[in-house]
Design a protein around this motif. Sequence first.
Motif, PDB file in Angstrom:
ATOM      1  N   MET A   1       0.826  -1.201   0.000  1.00  0.00           N
ATOM      2  CA  MET A   1       0.000   0.000   0.000  1.00  0.00           C
ATOM      3  C   MET A   1       0.859   1.250   0.000  1.00  0.00           C
ATOM      4  O   MET A   1       0.579   2.220  -0.716  1.00  0.00           O
ATOM      5  N   ARG A   2       1.920   1.258   0.795  1.00  0.00           N
ATOM      6  CA  ARG A   2       2.819   2.419   0.809  1.00  0.00           C
ATOM      7  C   ARG A   2       3.421   2.638  -0.569  1.00  0.00           C
ATOM      8  O   ARG A   2       3.481   3.774  -1.067  1.00  0.00           O
ATOM      9  N   THR A   3       3.859   1.568  -1.220  1.00  0.00           N
ATOM     10  CA  THR A   3       4.456   1.671  -2.554  1.00  0.00           C
ATOM     11  C   THR A   3       3.442   2.162  -3.575  1.00  0.00           C
ATOM     12  O   THR A   3       3.758   2.991  -4.439  1.00  0.00           O
ATOM     13  N   ALA A   4       2.205   1.647  -3.472  1.00  0.00           N
ATOM     14  CA  ALA A   4       1.168   2.045  -4.424  1.00  0.00           C
ATOM     15  C   ALA A   4       0.841   3.537  -4.302  1.00  0.00           C
ATOM     16  O   ALA A   4       0.639   4.225  -5.306  1.00  0.00           O
ATOM     17  N   VAL A   5       0.798   4.047  -3.081  1.00  0.00           N
ATOM     18  CA  VAL A   5       0.510   5.474  -2.881  1.00  0.00           C
ATOM     19  C   VAL A   5       1.623   6.328  -3.477  1.00  0.00           C
ATOM     20  O   VAL A   5       1.366   7.334  -4.147  1.00  0.00           O
ATOM     21  N   ALA A   6       2.863   5.949  -3.244  1.00  0.00           N
ATOM     22  CA  ALA A   6       3.986   6.728  -3.767  1.00  0.00           C
ATOM     23  C   ALA A   6       4.047   6.692  -5.289  1.00  0.00           C
ATOM     24  O   ALA A   6       4.532   7.642  -5.917  1.00  0.00           O
ATOM     25  N   ALA A   7       3.553   5.606  -5.884  1.00  0.00           N
ATOM     26  CA  ALA A   7       3.631   5.458  -7.339  1.00  0.00           C
ATOM     27  C   ALA A   7       2.439   6.057  -8.067  1.00  0.00           C
ATOM     28  O   ALA A   7       2.410   6.055  -9.305  1.00  0.00           O
ATOM     29  N   ALA A   8       1.440   6.573  -7.344  1.00  0.00           N
ATOM     30  CA  ALA A   8       0.232   7.081  -7.988  1.00  0.00           C
ATOM     31  C   ALA A   8      -0.051   8.502  -7.528  1.00  0.00           C
ATOM     32  O   ALA A   8      -0.796   8.713  -6.552  1.00  0.00           O
ATOM     33  N   PRO A   9       0.528   9.513  -8.183  1.00  0.00           N
ATOM     34  CA  PRO A   9       0.266  10.900  -7.797  1.00  0.00           C
ATOM     35  C   PRO A   9      -1.209  11.252  -7.996  1.00  0.00           C
ATOM     36  O   PRO A   9      -1.874  10.722  -8.884  1.00  0.00           O
TER      37      PRO A   9
ATOM     38  N   ARG B   1       7.176   6.448  14.969  1.00  0.00           N
ATOM     39  CA  ARG B   1       8.535   6.013  14.671  1.00  0.00           C
ATOM     40  C   ARG B   1       8.824   6.138  13.168  1.00  0.00           C
ATOM     41  O   ARG B   1       9.898   6.583  12.761  1.00  0.00           O
ATOM     42  N   ALA B   2       7.850   5.753  12.323  1.00  0.00           N
ATOM     43  CA  ALA B   2       8.045   5.850  10.873  1.00  0.00           C
ATOM     44  C   ALA B   2       8.219   7.297  10.437  1.00  0.00           C
ATOM     45  O   ALA B   2       9.062   7.609   9.577  1.00  0.00           O
ATOM     46  N   LYS B   3       7.484   8.203  11.024  1.00  0.00           N
ATOM     47  CA  LYS B   3       7.610   9.623  10.676  1.00  0.00           C
ATOM     48  C   LYS B   3       8.932  10.189  11.190  1.00  0.00           C
ATOM     49  O   LYS B   3       9.586  11.000  10.526  1.00  0.00           O
ATOM     50  N   HIS B   4       9.320   9.757  12.390  1.00  0.00           N
ATOM     51  CA  HIS B   4      10.560  10.264  12.976  1.00  0.00           C
ATOM     52  C   HIS B   4      11.782   9.781  12.200  1.00  0.00           C
ATOM     53  O   HIS B   4      12.808  10.481  12.145  1.00  0.00           O
ATOM     54  N   GLN B   5      11.675   8.614  11.567  1.00  0.00           N
ATOM     55  CA  GLN B   5      12.814   8.050  10.839  1.00  0.00           C
ATOM     56  C   GLN B   5      12.889   8.512   9.382  1.00  0.00           C
ATOM     57  O   GLN B   5      13.737   8.034   8.646  1.00  0.00           O
ATOM     58  N   GLY B   6      12.048   9.453   8.978  1.00  0.00           N
ATOM     59  CA  GLY B   6      12.165  10.005   7.638  1.00  0.00           C
ATOM     60  C   GLY B   6      10.932   9.923   6.766  1.00  0.00           C
ATOM     61  O   GLY B   6      10.964  10.338   5.611  1.00  0.00           O
ATOM     62  N   ARG B   7       9.828   9.355   7.249  1.00  0.00           N
ATOM     63  CA  ARG B   7       8.561   9.273   6.529  1.00  0.00           C
ATOM     64  C   ARG B   7       8.653   8.338   5.322  1.00  0.00           C
ATOM     65  O   ARG B   7       9.711   7.833   4.992  1.00  0.00           O
ATOM     66  N   ASN B   8       7.516   8.129   4.671  1.00  0.00           N
ATOM     67  CA  ASN B   8       7.404   7.267   3.491  1.00  0.00           C
ATOM     68  C   ASN B   8       8.006   5.884   3.768  1.00  0.00           C
ATOM     69  O   ASN B   8       8.802   5.370   2.992  1.00  0.00           O
TER      70      ASN B   8
END
Length: 384
Positions: A324-332, A369-376
């Motif tokens: 899901m994370r990959t799909a969101v990043a690949a679909a502007p 933690r995910a946001k603190h480590q750089g997001r995405n």
Amino acid sequence: MHFDLFTLGVIGAAIGIAISISFTLLGLVLRGLPALRIWATAFWVITAAALTQGLNENGSLLSTVVGGGLIALANALMLMGIAIHLRYPLRWRWPLAVVGLFVACQVDVYLSPPTQTVSALMFGGYSVVWDAWMVWVLLWRSPRDMRSTCSFTALIFIIDALFYLLRSVVVLFPQLLAHSPLDELLTTWNYLFGILSSFLLSTGFTLMLAERLTLDLRRLARTDGLTGLLNRSALIEAGARLVDACRARGQGCSVLMFDLDHFKSINDNWGHAAGDAVLIHFVAVIRSVGLPRGTLFARYGGEEFMLLLPAIEPARAAALAERMRTAVAAAPAVFEGSRIDITTSVGGATAVDANVEQLVNAADVALYRAKHQGRNQVAWNSEA
């Protein structure tokens, strides 16, 4: 006491006017119910038909063609109102085609009058066809949560169809049933039954409208107006039942919490309309990846979304989160012809012996933690 056709027509018209006025006034108040306006029009048409046939009882053009055509049109309006109210995709052309066929038959009856038996059988057959059509839509095309009021209204149409079937039996077998108690009862109640049916139908339609309003209000209280997803309170309520059921079976549940990265900058640079478009786009992308059966998908607040996945292994839940994370990043997202790149941070947690609040809190820790480590990226709370 005996009432002639004219008197009964006037009584029916008076009652029809009262019902029509009440439905018209309701339509002025409840503007979001298109079926209400259609039913109000149907009752006005029935009133006009009763008045038309009551003013002339000699089989004239007015009573035969105009009156009969108005009755057919009222039936078509009632049928379409039911279909629209139940959100059943019935096209107007089919009921109107039946109306046209009925009017054509009435014109033929006026030009070449058949025997009284044939005329009575024809009208009874038309009535049974309309009743059966409406009963079919009410019982087989109504949603489960509206079955009670639809069944009540369908019962009225069933009784109406049985009445005309009994009349047809009396007409077909005059030697056996002429001047019998059944014949006298049907003759006496012929027009009174029509008046009573109109009153009962108005009651049935009113109950259907009330049930629709109640269901819509409940749904609005549980869903997010922009995305159509469950809202936060509905998620916690439904999630508690789901997590408890899984815990009773010794199965684990997972929670995935999503946060759109730098969403405030999208609103600042593109406007809130663009922000809304991005949120809707995000929901569509997540759904396109595929949600396991029984998943609860909710807007947790602002740009935060949540998935509650019942009876799923942690490895599978983590793999789904990454897809899901990959799909969101690949679909502007696209707004007014421009592309808006978006990414999401995901926090996940899985547990067997935990309630829904504990799972949500654990996923929220992982999201931070995910946001603190750089997001995405996806972070998992293994201590849940």
